[in-house]
Design an enzyme around this catalytic site. Structure first.
Site, PDB file in Angstrom:
ATOM      1  N   LYS A  90       0.773  -1.219  -0.009  1.00  0.00           N
ATOM      2  CA  LYS A  90      -0.007  -0.074   0.051  1.00  0.00           C
ATOM      3  C   LYS A  90       0.966   1.332  -0.116  1.00  0.00           C
ATOM      4  O   LYS A  90       0.387   2.298  -0.533  1.00  0.00           O
ATOM      5  CB  LYS A  90      -0.932   0.058   1.205  1.00  0.00           C
ATOM      6  N   ASP A 126     -10.690   2.719   1.663  1.00  0.00           N
ATOM      7  CA  ASP A 126     -10.816   2.265   2.797  1.00  0.00           C
ATOM      8  C   ASP A 126     -11.607   3.041   3.955  1.00  0.00           C
ATOM      9  O   ASP A 126     -12.754   2.565   4.630  1.00  0.00           O
ATOM     10  CB  ASP A 126      -9.615   1.697   3.466  1.00  0.00           C
TER      11      ASP A 126
END
Length: 301
Positions: A90, A126
């Protein structure tokens, strides 16, 4: 690594009628059992889209995590429409991007990449996934005062989502106090109307007793890490309790909170929420989050 290690996109771009053929993937390590491909492809089938989802597992293709940025560029060259990104890539993918969304820049993490008009753009869905799940699963939850357990990647996304959603006081607690402090310092300038404070693990019980909401973003409670992240005696019935863990869905924290009469939210909503947001980024078409949730629950049951 030759390009066919990732995929051969021939035949996956457009069909004979000129309709777009979507090619997307998931980049990360140890992801062979991920539920994400099924969520995306089932939703695409419902919409009548020609949509192929590939798993790009670093362990399987023999690539180090440090090569994540290079793999992003290869995916772009191969004609992918986008990638989802998970641990440990990420942060590492960012050197392979042309742009970052404002949210991804603030959070310092990318979980979705779109390839469009020659540019690779990093996003973070997210935070939106958590808030969408909160609104759907606990529509009347008061979010003015919330305690967040865990200041890692998931915690950062939850914190951003809560603050953006109007949380006035957010207490962050982590077993590494410096990490909680760093997250509070990073987010505070972007939310001047909210108060962020940091509690040590020994002091967080007092904050929970006066809070309206509690979110667990630590790994405690997931498969392989059993237990509760807090003393269950501090949970009170006026509190709503959410967990980002989805394996298992019924964590010890969720069980304890339900037993105290709390409204609860399991981690499935966040998984589905972020997947639905990514699907829309890839296709431009809003996803049916409730339908995706039904698919998810069938897979984990």
């Amino acid at each position: 690594m030759n390009q066919r290690t990732l995929a051969d996109p021939r035949g996956f771009r457009h069909d004979g009628d000129g309709n777009h053929r979507f090619l997307v993937g998931l980049l990360g390590s140890g992801i062979a059992g991920s539920l994400t491909p099924g969520l995306h492809e089932t939703e695409a089938d419902r919409l009548g889209l020609n949509y192929t989802y590939r798993v790009i597992d670093l362990d399987v293709i023999g690539q180090a995590a440090e090569n994540s940025a290079a793999l992003v560029r290869q995916a772009a060259d191969l004609g992918f429409d986008g990638l989802n990104v998970t641990h440990p890539s990420k942060q590492l993918v960012q050197d392979g991007l042309d742009e970052l969304s404002a949210e991804a820049r603030i959070l310092g993490a990318v979980n979705t990449i779109t390839f469009h008009q020659g540019k690779a753009v990093g996003h973070n869905t997210d935070h939106a996934g958590f808030i969408a799940g909160l609104h759907a699963g606990l529509p009347t939850a008061a979010t003015d005062s919330v305690v967040l357990l865990g200041a890692g990647g998931a915690g950062a996304a939850v914190a951003f989502g809560l603050l953006r959603n109007g949380t006035r006081h957010l207490v962050i607690s982590d077993i590494e106090p410096a990490r909680a402090e760093a997250l509070a310092l990073r987010l505070s300038p972007h939310f001047p109307d909210s108060r962020l404070s940091v509690d040590g693990t020994d002091a967080v019980a007092g904050s929970i007793r006066t809070a309206t909401g509690l979110v667990n973003s630590t790994p405690i409670g997931m498969t392989g890490h059993p237990g509760l992240p807090i003393d269950p005696d501090v949970i009170h019935s006026r509190l709503w309790v959410a967990d980002v863990i989805y394996r298992p869905l019924e964590t010890e924290l969720i069980k304890a909170a339900r037993a105290k009469g709390c409204k609860v939210l399991d981690g499935g909503r966040m998984v589905v929420g972020q997947a639905a947001a990514a699907f829309e980024l890839f296709t431009g078409i809003p996803a049916d989050a409730e339908g995706m949730l039904a698919t998810f629950r069938r897979e984990v049951s």
